[in-house]
Structure formats: C-alpha cells, structure tokens
Design a protein around this motif. Structure first.
Motif, PDB file in Angstrom:
ATOM      1  N   GLY C 169       0.830  -1.204   0.000  1.00  0.00           N
ATOM      2  CA  GLY C 169       0.000   0.000   0.000  1.00  0.00           C
ATOM      3  C   GLY C 169       0.862   1.250   0.000  1.00  0.00           C
ATOM      4  N   MET C 170       1.882   1.206   0.811  1.00  0.00           N
ATOM      5  CA  MET C 170       2.802   2.327   0.876  1.00  0.00           C
ATOM      6  C   MET C 170       3.437   2.573  -0.490  1.00  0.00           C
ATOM      7  SD  MET C 170       5.927   2.494   3.602  1.00  0.00           S
ATOM      8  CE  MET C 170       4.909   1.552   4.765  1.00  0.00           C
ATOM      9  N   GLU C 173       0.774   4.030  -3.016  1.00  0.00           N
ATOM     10  CA  GLU C 173       0.374   5.415  -2.779  1.00  0.00           C
ATOM     11  C   GLU C 173       1.557   6.362  -2.957  1.00  0.00           C
ATOM     12  OE1 GLU C 173      -2.869   5.576  -2.039  1.00  0.00           O
ATOM     13  OE2 GLU C 173      -3.013   7.767  -2.010  1.00  0.00           O
ATOM     14  N   PHE C 196      11.265   3.536   6.580  1.00  0.00           N
ATOM     15  CA  PHE C 196       9.975   3.549   7.254  1.00  0.00           C
ATOM     16  C   PHE C 196       9.506   2.131   7.582  1.00  0.00           C
ATOM     17  CE2 PHE C 196       5.562   4.273   7.976  1.00  0.00           C
ATOM     18  CZ  PHE C 196       5.383   5.624   8.242  1.00  0.00           C
ATOM     19  N   GLY C 200       9.138   0.150  11.188  1.00  0.00           N
ATOM     20  CA  GLY C 200       7.837  -0.395  11.571  1.00  0.00           C
ATOM     21  C   GLY C 200       7.946  -1.852  11.967  1.00  0.00           C
TER      22      GLY C 200
ATOM     23  N   ALA D 165       1.133   9.853   2.484  1.00  0.00           N
ATOM     24  CA  ALA D 165       0.929   8.867   1.428  1.00  0.00           C
ATOM     25  C   ALA D 165       1.148   7.465   1.977  1.00  0.00           C
ATOM     26  CB  ALA D 165       1.873   9.134   0.260  1.00  0.00           C
ATOM     27  N   ALA D 166       2.211   7.319   2.747  1.00  0.00           N
ATOM     28  CA  ALA D 166       2.518   6.008   3.309  1.00  0.00           C
ATOM     29  C   ALA D 166       1.398   5.555   4.235  1.00  0.00           C
ATOM     30  CB  ALA D 166       3.850   6.062   4.060  1.00  0.00           C
ATOM     31  N   ILE D 168      -1.704   6.533   4.345  1.00  0.00           N
ATOM     32  CA  ILE D 168      -2.962   6.283   3.635  1.00  0.00           C
ATOM     33  C   ILE D 168      -2.889   5.017   2.791  1.00  0.00           C
ATOM     34  CG2 ILE D 168      -4.328   7.160   1.699  1.00  0.00           C
ATOM     35  CD1 ILE D 168      -4.013   9.941   3.053  1.00  0.00           C
ATOM     36  N   GLY D 169      -1.754   4.826   2.135  1.00  0.00           N
ATOM     37  CA  GLY D 169      -1.602   3.614   1.339  1.00  0.00           C
ATOM     38  C   GLY D 169      -1.701   2.389   2.229  1.00  0.00           C
ATOM     39  N   MET D 170      -1.025   2.484   3.362  1.00  0.00           N
ATOM     40  CA  MET D 170      -1.062   1.393   4.326  1.00  0.00           C
ATOM     41  C   MET D 170      -2.507   1.123   4.749  1.00  0.00           C
ATOM     42  SD  MET D 170       1.141   1.422   7.834  1.00  0.00           S
ATOM     43  CE  MET D 170       2.399   2.379   6.974  1.00  0.00           C
ATOM     44  N   ARG D 172      -5.292   1.882   3.263  1.00  0.00           N
ATOM     45  CA  ARG D 172      -6.116   1.349   2.169  1.00  0.00           C
ATOM     46  C   ARG D 172      -5.887  -0.128   1.954  1.00  0.00           C
ATOM     47  NH1 ARG D 172      -6.110   5.761  -2.761  1.00  0.00           N
ATOM     48  NH2 ARG D 172      -7.737   7.059  -1.850  1.00  0.00           N
ATOM     49  N   GLU D 173      -4.601  -0.452   1.800  1.00  0.00           N
ATOM     50  CA  GLU D 173      -4.294  -1.847   1.485  1.00  0.00           C
ATOM     51  C   GLU D 173      -4.651  -2.751   2.666  1.00  0.00           C
ATOM     52  OE1 GLU D 173      -3.059  -2.119  -1.599  1.00  0.00           O
ATOM     53  OE2 GLU D 173      -2.976  -4.324  -1.645  1.00  0.00           O
ATOM     54  N   MET D 174      -4.305  -2.279   3.859  1.00  0.00           N
ATOM     55  CA  MET D 174      -4.641  -3.077   5.036  1.00  0.00           C
ATOM     56  C   MET D 174      -6.157  -3.183   5.201  1.00  0.00           C
ATOM     57  SD  MET D 174      -1.908  -2.013   7.966  1.00  0.00           S
ATOM     58  CE  MET D 174      -2.955  -2.848   9.182  1.00  0.00           C
ATOM     59  N   PHE D 196       3.185   0.760  13.609  1.00  0.00           N
ATOM     60  CA  PHE D 196       4.055   0.721  12.430  1.00  0.00           C
ATOM     61  C   PHE D 196       4.396   2.136  11.970  1.00  0.00           C
ATOM     62  CE2 PHE D 196       5.463  -0.107   8.195  1.00  0.00           C
ATOM     63  CZ  PHE D 196       5.802  -1.452   8.119  1.00  0.00           C
ATOM     64  N   THR D 197       3.378   2.952  11.863  1.00  0.00           N
ATOM     65  CA  THR D 197       3.572   4.306  11.355  1.00  0.00           C
ATOM     66  C   THR D 197       4.397   5.159  12.312  1.00  0.00           C
ATOM     67  OG1 THR D 197       1.439   4.132  10.276  1.00  0.00           O
ATOM     68  CG2 THR D 197       2.361   6.340  10.486  1.00  0.00           C
TER      69      THR D 197
END
Lengths: 209, 209, 209, 209
Positions: C169-170, C173, C196, C200, D165-166, D168-170, D172-174, D196-197
């Motif tokens: 996902g990271m 995006e 990153f 994590g 972005a990271a 949000i991508g995380m 979304r995918e998660m 994680f973040t």
DNA sequence: CATGAATGAGCATTCATTCAT
DNA sequence: GATGAATGAATGCTCATTCAT
C-alpha cells in the motif's frame, strides 16, 4: 346518458403517441421489407421511413427480427378469424376450397395494397414466402381442416400431407404472380386454384382404389 | 490422327490450380448457402470454408451475387441435359409432366443428399425461405419448358403463367415434405404431383370453351 | 563465419509491420490510459493516437480489456525478473527491502516516462492502481519473499499478511506521489519507504514478545 | 423559549418528498457504486435502483459526478465530527495516529457492513481499483489533518507528503485485508498500523538531523 | 497469382439529456 | 415537480475491398 368512450379516447396524448409510433415503425418495416427484402433491410432503413429518431426504434423493438415477428403475428392474428369462418361455413370440399383460397388471396391482396401502390419491386414477404412459427401454425390449421373435410367426404385415405403441401405451395406461388398482375384479381386466382385443386384431389381419389 | 485431349490435360499447372481454386470457392459457397442461406452468407464465410486467402476470392468473382450466378449456371449446365431429354422424349403433356416432376424431385433429393447427411437445415433458418441457386434456376427452366409444351399440345390459351406457378409452388412445397420423409421418395412425389397437375389442367381446359 | 541474424531481420516486411502495429497500439493505449484513465478511454481514442484505421485495432485485440491485459502482462513480465534478482541477492531484511522498493519505484518511473513527458494528468494505471491477476501474482511473490526473509531473520511470528499489505500500500500510494514530483526521484522514495518499513517491522518485533 | 424544531417537521409535504427523493437517489448511487464501481456506473443504473423516473434525476443532480460529490460530502459530514474529536483529544502524535487509524478502520468496517452482507464485491470488479466517494474523502481529510498535527509536534520538516501517502496507502491496502478476515477486526488493524507508522516516523525524524 | 493485413464506410446499440404532458 | 418517451451523438464492431509483398 354517458357516451361510450373508445379506448383510444381514454388514453392520454402520450399513450396515443406511443401507440402511433409503434404502428408507424411496423408500417415502415412492412413497406421497406416489401421494397428491398427482409434480409437487405437494416434498422436505419426502417426508421428513416418514419419521422422518428434512430434510438426510438429500441423503445419498441429489440431487433429487426422482433419487428418481423410482430408483423407476422399481426398478419396471422388477422387471418385466423377468416379461416375460422371458412371452416364453420364450409358444406363440402368444394365450398371449403373456394372459401379458403378466396380468404387467402383476398387477404394477400389487401395486405399488400400499400406495397402495390408504392410500386414495390419485391414481392410481399409477410404472409407469403415466410415461415414463422405462426405461419406454420396457419398451415397446420389448414392441414387439419382439410383432413376433417376430406374425411367427412370419404377421402380420408388420400395423402393429406401432400395434398395440403400442394395447395399451400400453389397458393404461395400463385399469390406472388397474382400480385404482379394489374389489376390484382383475387377472384380469378381463387377460381383457378380451387378448380385446379379440386380436380387434382378427385383424380387422386379415383385412382386410389 | 489427333488424340482426344482432355481439357485438364491441355491446361498448364497454373491453369489447373486456377480451375481448382474456382471450384473450391464454388463448392464452399454451395455448402454455406445451404447451411445458413444465401442472404445471411458473407464472403468471409465462403473463403473461410476454403483454404484460400480472402483476397483470392476477387481473382475469381466480383461478389457474392456472381458466385450465386455461377452456381446457378452450373446447375443449369447439369440439369439442362436431363430436361432436354425430358423435352425430346415427351409425347404428350402427361409424359412431360411425369418426366419433369421426376427430374425435379430426383434432382432435389440428390442435391440435398450432403445436406441431409450433414444435418444442414437447407432453408428457412428462422422464417425466411431461402432458394438455393440450384432450385431457383431449375424452377425457371421448367417454367419455360412448360409454356412451350402446353403451347404445342394446344393448351396455349389457358393461363399458363398460373399453371406453371401452381406446378412450381406444388413442387417446392411438396419437395420440402418429401425431404422430411424417410425414405426420401422422389418416385412417389412424382406420381402424386403429375397426376394432380394433369387433372387440374384438364379441368381448366374443359371449362375454358 | 555467418553473421548472426536477429529474428527481426529474419522477418519479412509484412511481419515486421505487423509487429510494429501491435506495438503502436499497445503504446498508444498506454499513453491514453495514462492521459484520461482506463474507464474513460474508448477504442477510437486509442487508434486515433496511432496512424492506423479503426478496423485495424480488431486485427490485434478483441477489446479494450484485452489491450489492458496485454499491457499488464507485459509490465509484469518485465518486472518479475527484477524481483527475481532482488530475491537472490538479498542478504538480510534491510537489503531486501531496499532492493525491492528500489526495483519497484525505478520500474514505475521508467514505465511512466512517456506519460510524464507528455504531461499526463492521470497517474499511471498500469502497474499502480490496478489489480490484474498478474499484479496480484507479483504481490503474492513479494509476500512469499517477505515471509521467507522474515523467517530467516527470526521474525516469522509477525503478521506477515498485514506487513506485506502495508508495504505494498505504501509503495502504491507513494508511487503516485513520486510521479507527481519533479524531478521524479525513485532513490528518495526508496530511501524513505525502506527506512519507514524497516522501523515499523522492528517496532512490531519488539512489542511482540 | 422557542421549541427546537426538527428540519423535517419544518418542511412542507412537498419538501419532504423532495428530500426523500434526493436521499433515494443518493442511497441508490451508493449501492451501485459499491456494486459495480464508480466508472462503470451510469445514470440509468442509479435511477433503476430507485422507483423514480429517469428525468427526475436531473431535478436533483446534474451528473454522476455531482452525486459522487454529494455522497462524498455526506461522508465527510458524518466523518468530520469523529475526526474533529480525534483532533481535539489527541495529545501527541501517537494518540492522534491511534485515534485516526481507529476512526478510519471502524468507519470502513461499518461502511462496508451492507456490502459484506449483500456479498457486494465493493471494489476491483476486474482489475481496476475503485474508490468509493466515502473512502476518497476520508483519505483526504486525514491527509490534511496529519499535516497539521505533524506541524504542531515539530515534525513539519519531514516529508509530510510521503508520510501521509505512506499512512494512507497502508490504511487502504490493510483495509482490504481487514475486510477479508473474519471476524473483521478494526482494533487489531489500528494497533498494527499505528505502531508501524509511529516507528517509521520516529526513525525518519531521527535520521533527519 | 496468392496472400492476408489495412482500410474505412456502415450498421447496431447505448445512454445522457430534454421536454411535452 | 414527476414522468418516461424521444432524441441523436457517440461507440463498438463488421466486412467488402484493396494492395504491397
């Protein structure tokens, strides 16, 4: 006293327009089929003959086939009652044959009146050279009728399938020719076909014992 | 003394291949016409049935119509001798009718042999009656002949157009039924049709003076 | 000594043209998809971008979907070997993550080079926001890889499904954002994402006993 | 003292019907977007899902885009208070991240409750990832918030664009993966993502001076 | 001559939008 | 304001025909 209101009058303007459009498409299709033939006809040809837009066609029919079907059903629906009357009123084979051929040729002439006026070069498709399931039904009805009539007059042992085929083939082919002649003369065609068929059947009857 | 040389032998390799391609296209067209009907057939259908390329089609024919024509001519070429014989050997109307119907029904049975084997529907895909080139041509030939014969035996004053229409319509419709029966029996159909038609004509002759 | 002949050279002019046309359509599709988005794209848009005729499209693909598929397959086919190399050369989790993110971001940047030049407002579809079966395969490959690597370094008890999801996902995006920046900087994105992700994972590892 | 009057009560009958129609269209659109994706949806699909006529659509919205917008605004309206609370109660980055991810995953689980029940595929019909209006808007809100929060806690010098972005991508995918698991567990996903973040951000902060 | 890819006019069909009722 | 039929531009796709190889 309230006046009897006709269905058409009860409909709103919208409903009436809808009905009219449907009829316009059917009529246009009939004309175009007669003019250039069923296969050569495309949907644009049909709607071009109306003052409707192309998309409107699909509000009423899904395809050329469906218009055709509707047209054929319509023809049959109008023809069947005639045949019914013929059946009921026939006293013997001769009167049956005259009445049946007369019904067919007259119907055909009326059905193709517009096409004839318009100088349609293609002979009528609807009702003549077409075998829809419905047309087949009519054929079968005639066959059944003939069987009953022939049985009644003691000719049940003949090959009724072939006799029916002969009569129907004769009617179809003669119908095409009748429509080419001027004036179109259903009476003459009836006289001819009935006399011809009757003689044929009698001859077969004679030689079958 | 010059040896009789067969056409094929006289041709070069190139010419032979050419002839073979032409034949392949014609045969493919015959098959496809029989399978899906003339109108529904497109050129791709025809060449797909051969192992030729699409462009090659145009080295031999300009259009589907031209193939149809050629196929019809071919039929005539094969059917004409039969009809010629019929015409020559006919002593009177009766013998002509028997021979002509026999030629027609036999031809029909043979012509449809492959189709029957292959389970091809032959005509009437859905609704529209399709005449193969063969049938159309044969019908026309018979119509022309019948006119001549009737004239010769002094029945020229009858409505020959209707008579031929009747005979042809009868033959066509009966032909369909004949092909449905097992075994396929051209003799029986001939007997029936000839007797029927003859009686019809005689009746018309009687009532016309 | 005979010169080695390249396949392209062995092909006739025709075959070469065919290959070129196929490529032209694929390239045009890639550009148009990037410009206006996959859904908004229609086939006319694609062929308009080439100098081919509309019918030609159908000599190569049956539908927009099929072009898309081909494009996706192509992307995957070119990406998979990179991933293979990453897998083989990775010594530990850190080096794996750096190499994998680098492969992805670099690939993405190169893949979208034309689109970027052309000022494509729509971010890349191929390879980014699209889940073809192939893309899924790549994801699964990465997941499998991660599992192996993490197992090897003693982190097998973590929630690898979520970790993979987070990483992918990271990447997705961040990929979009990377492509918006000028200059496009895969190195920077790689550095960021790897650091990153590593942090994590380590944090999760710490708190899991 | 004026009684608090509910909006619905203040409206006339007409206005209430109007409001109901608007809601019906929005709800239908939500369902259809979820079922077949935003791009694939057309206006007919939406009105077919209501018991309204096609023309009525245009009394409320000018286009599909406008419905999307309205749906998104609606989501924001429902989500904003949550987010507002998150923002207000966050003491530091950690508590913000926990609260924000929690809000997101919870919202996602609730939002997809019907879809999960109804077996709707929600996204990715074939290949193309579809963001419902809700998700898109929520993502944007969080991105904006995150930027503010990071600034407040003195991390404004980091690459906030990439960080959001990271995150949000995380998310979304998660989120996809979370919805696949049973039971659906927003808490677990929140814990994972926040931890994680946070670790990622701290690592970046460390290496940036 | 055979080949088969390219062509582009032509047709079926869909769908956003309008508007009379 | 609701209705739903009419509209016609837009799109997908086919197929007869041409022509470079």
């Amino acid at each position: 006293m309230t006046a009897t209101i006709e269905p058409e009058v009860r409909m709103g303007k919208r409903a009436r327009a809808k009905e009219a459009n449907r009829k316009a498409i059917l009529e246009a299709a009939r004309v175009v089929f007669a003019r250039i033939g069923y296969e050569a006809t495309n949907i644009r040809d049909i709607i071009r003959e109306t003052d409707l837009a192309s998309g409107t066609f699909y509000n009423y029919f899904k395809s050329k086939e469906e218009v055709f079907e509707a047209l054929a059903n319509d023809s049959v629906a109008r023809f069947r009652p005639l045949l019914q009357k013929v059946r009921e009123e026939a006293k013997d084979l001769e009167s049956y044959l005259y009445a049946a051929f007369s019904a067919y040729f007259t119907f055909l002439a009326e059905e193709n009146d517009d096409a004839i006026q318009g100088g349609a070069p293609h002979m009528s498709l609807i009702g003549v050279r077409v075998d829809t399931p419905e047309m087949q039904t009519v054929s079968e009805e005639i066959a059944a009728d003939l069987e009953i009539v022939m049985d009644k007059v003691g000719l049940g042992k003949l090959d009724i399938d072939y006799i029916t085929a002969a009569a129907i083939g004769m009617a179809r082919e003669m119908g095409d020719h009748m429509l080419q002649r001027r004036p179109v003369d259903p009476k003459g065609a009836t006289e001819f076909a009935a006399k011809f068929t009757l003689a044929g059947i009698e001859e077969l009857a004679k030689s079958s014992h």
